[in-house]
Design an enzyme around this catalytic site. Structure first.
Site, PDB file in Angstrom:
ATOM      1  N   THR A   1     -31.365   7.602 125.401  1.00  8.79           N
ATOM      2  CA  THR A   1     -32.725   7.701 125.940  1.00  8.79           C
ATOM      3  C   THR A   1     -33.549   6.650 125.220  1.00  8.79           C
ATOM      4  O   THR A   1     -33.734   6.722 124.002  1.00  8.79           O
ATOM      5  CB  THR A   1     -33.305   9.108 125.717  1.00  8.79           C
ATOM      6  OG1 THR A   1     -32.521  10.039 126.455  1.00  8.79           O
ATOM      7  CG2 THR A   1     -34.758   9.181 126.187  1.00  8.79           C
TER       8      THR A   1
ATOM      9  N   LYS B   1     -35.868   9.929 132.967  1.00  9.38           N
ATOM     10  CA  LYS B   1     -35.653  10.729 131.767  1.00  9.38           C
ATOM     11  C   LYS B   1     -36.973  11.019 131.057  1.00  9.38           C
ATOM     12  O   LYS B   1     -37.181  12.099 130.515  1.00  9.38           O
ATOM     13  CB  LYS B   1     -34.688  10.011 130.816  1.00  9.38           C
ATOM     14  CG  LYS B   1     -34.419  10.727 129.486  1.00  9.38           C
ATOM     15  CD  LYS B   1     -33.625  12.019 129.635  1.00  9.38           C
ATOM     16  CE  LYS B   1     -33.556  12.840 128.351  1.00  9.38           C
ATOM     17  NZ  LYS B   1     -32.502  12.434 127.427  1.00  9.38           N
TER      18      LYS B   1
ATOM     19  N   LYS C   1     -39.601  10.362 119.305  1.00  9.67           N
ATOM     20  CA  LYS C   1     -39.224   9.032 119.809  1.00  9.67           C
ATOM     21  C   LYS C   1     -39.478   8.948 121.318  1.00  9.67           C
ATOM     22  O   LYS C   1     -40.101   8.001 121.813  1.00  9.67           O
ATOM     23  CB  LYS C   1     -37.741   8.770 119.535  1.00  9.67           C
ATOM     24  CG  LYS C   1     -37.207   7.525 120.247  1.00  9.67           C
ATOM     25  CD  LYS C   1     -35.660   7.510 120.346  1.00  9.67           C
ATOM     26  CE  LYS C   1     -35.135   8.556 121.316  1.00  9.67           C
ATOM     27  NZ  LYS C   1     -33.743   8.409 121.712  1.00  9.67           N
TER      28      LYS C   1
END
Lengths: 301, 301
Positions: free
Chosen positions: B98, B173, B241
């Site tokens: 990701t 995502k 993140k």
């Protein structure tokens, strides 16, 4: 005691279906509603009409109420022609409105001075749950009375849990509404980002709805946002009421919940845009407007 | 072309299970990981070791990567000893980390200059999905290549959707991660309120988890918060993140998402409390601390 005579105050979408389930289960109902017109289908099925909540209570052993706002609860139960004024000794009041925990406590206290028991029992499950008797009922009040009322709970719901004394049912419901509000912010921000990123929203939904991001709201309300269907399952103005009750409680508890505070602000913004009587999924309009987007135009492309 | 030779870069919890599934499906793997120790189980099953991502790519037709941060992606793919330096003409890079959509675009662009195709394909479904081949794979990149890779997608996932060109998998995502962050705020605020209100948290969960408030996170992570289990399914630092990548994207798009901004702040607060390597459910500590509560003590009573 027969317990066959019930009073029912509030025959809106939820109340009408719920009262009807009890009548179908064999209870004799005396009903009251602010506008008589909405009570007609139940009257046609044999319910008796009462001009006031007090009159509905006079001949009843258990008096249910499910109305709009806490001020309405106060009026139909504690007002001069309210249910408590008509309830006989040993009767039970069951308020199923989503309302203030502190008001539920006040009602229970004033009722007990007249040897009447008061139970708070808000529900989730919506109009379909009300119709099919599959509501989840969150209950606060005297334990023995709650057990005694089981035939009613089982006619109305597929799940009923007593969460504690007076007000505890309302508090459990507020925990539920926290999630209803927050999950919707997540859905709207996710869809708005995906739209701006140029993604096909149905494809995104297909990718994300069965995993760790999944929720009832994502499966049931996000598709409505994508196809531009803002018809109410649950009114914006009712969620605002619930969030404001919750924030009042939080202030009393010195509890700071930044997510709920954000939800209350955003839902008030969308109400100000004219969506009070639309479904909660119309929250997308507040986030879209804040970002210079016209969601109606967006979903039509 | 046989397509039997794969490179695999990154053999952490996710990567090791995924690579193993491809080896079980008959592919010959050359693997690289920053620390060789974590690659040992795969080496014992017959994978070849490569000292650098470049070396892992040299003998491979498809080179997968799943590492930690965008900076790691940049290094293992675009760095001096990265996969692109080793990839032969006609090879395919598949980054399943990701990571940043803009980085996925940059990689695809630089790869195409060397006649290499790059696909971004982040996943959801966690360690269990990786082990069982039931991941949901969100794919961005050349359509024909994505179709060509179907044997790999079907070995790794139960669902794979191409969302568009380079970066589109990453963007889908990020839409998922928006919900992961927001749903957790809702759960923590709901539980903290219910705790302060003196309710039994398991009873509240039982009342609310199957209705309109329900979510994967409520069913799977709220019980952990209640019993004090903060072991990571998904690390706080990894969600931070992802939220920071999302907010970078938003800034580029002039998109203001107040819920995501709140989530980023709260997860950073809980990281500062020492919970970076705990599961995302430890968000409760940030909300508890803000309100003078000690959640560890609370759940022990």
């Amino acid at each position: 005691m027969s317990m066959q005579r019930i009073g029912w105050i509030g025959t809106g979408v939820m109340g009408a279906s719920m009262c009807r389930r009890l009548m179908d289960a064999g209870y004799t109902a005396t009903i009251h509603n602010r506008t008589r017109e909405k009570a007609e289908p139940l009257l046609a099925r044999g319910a008796a009409w009462a001009d006031t909540p007090q009159a509905a209570a006079e001949n009843s052993d258990v008096i249910f109420s499910i109305v709009g706002y806490p001020r309405d609860v106060r009026e139909v139960i504690l007002g001069p022609t309210g249910a408590l004024a008509g309830a006989h000794e040993g009767a039970t009041l069951v308020d199923m409105t989503t309302s203030e925990p502190s008001l539920a406590e006040e009602i229970a206290s004033r009722a007990s001075q007249r040897s009447v028991t008061s139970i708070d029992a808000p529900v989730t499950g919506g109009d379909i749950g009300a119709k099919n008797g599959t509501l989840s009922i969150m209950i606060g009040g005297d334990e023995q009375t709650v057990r005694f009322l089981e035939p009613f709970w089982s006619a109305l719901g597929s799940k009923w849990i007593r969460h504690g004394g007076p007000g505890a049912g309302q508090r459990a419901k507020l925990a539920n509404q926290t999630l209803v509000g927050m999950n919707m912010i997540g859905i709207c921000e996710s869809l708005l980002y995906a739209h701006r990123a140029g993604l096909d929203l149905n494809a995104v939904l297909e990718s994300i709805s069965s995993g760790a991001a999944g929720s009832w709201a994502l499966s049931n309300l996000a598709p409505k946002i994508i196809r531009g269907d803002f018809a109410p399952g649950f009114f914006v103005e009712h969620l605002i009421k619930d969030l404001e009750i919750l924030l009042d409680e939080c202030r009393r508890m010195n509890l700071h919940l930044p997510g709920v505070e954000l939800a209350e602000r955003l839902f008030n913004e969308v109400a100000a845009q004219g969506h009070s009587r639309d479904g909660t999924q119309s929250l997308i309009f507040a986030l879209a407007k804040m970002n210079g987007e016209d969601w109606h135009a967006a979903v039509k492309t």
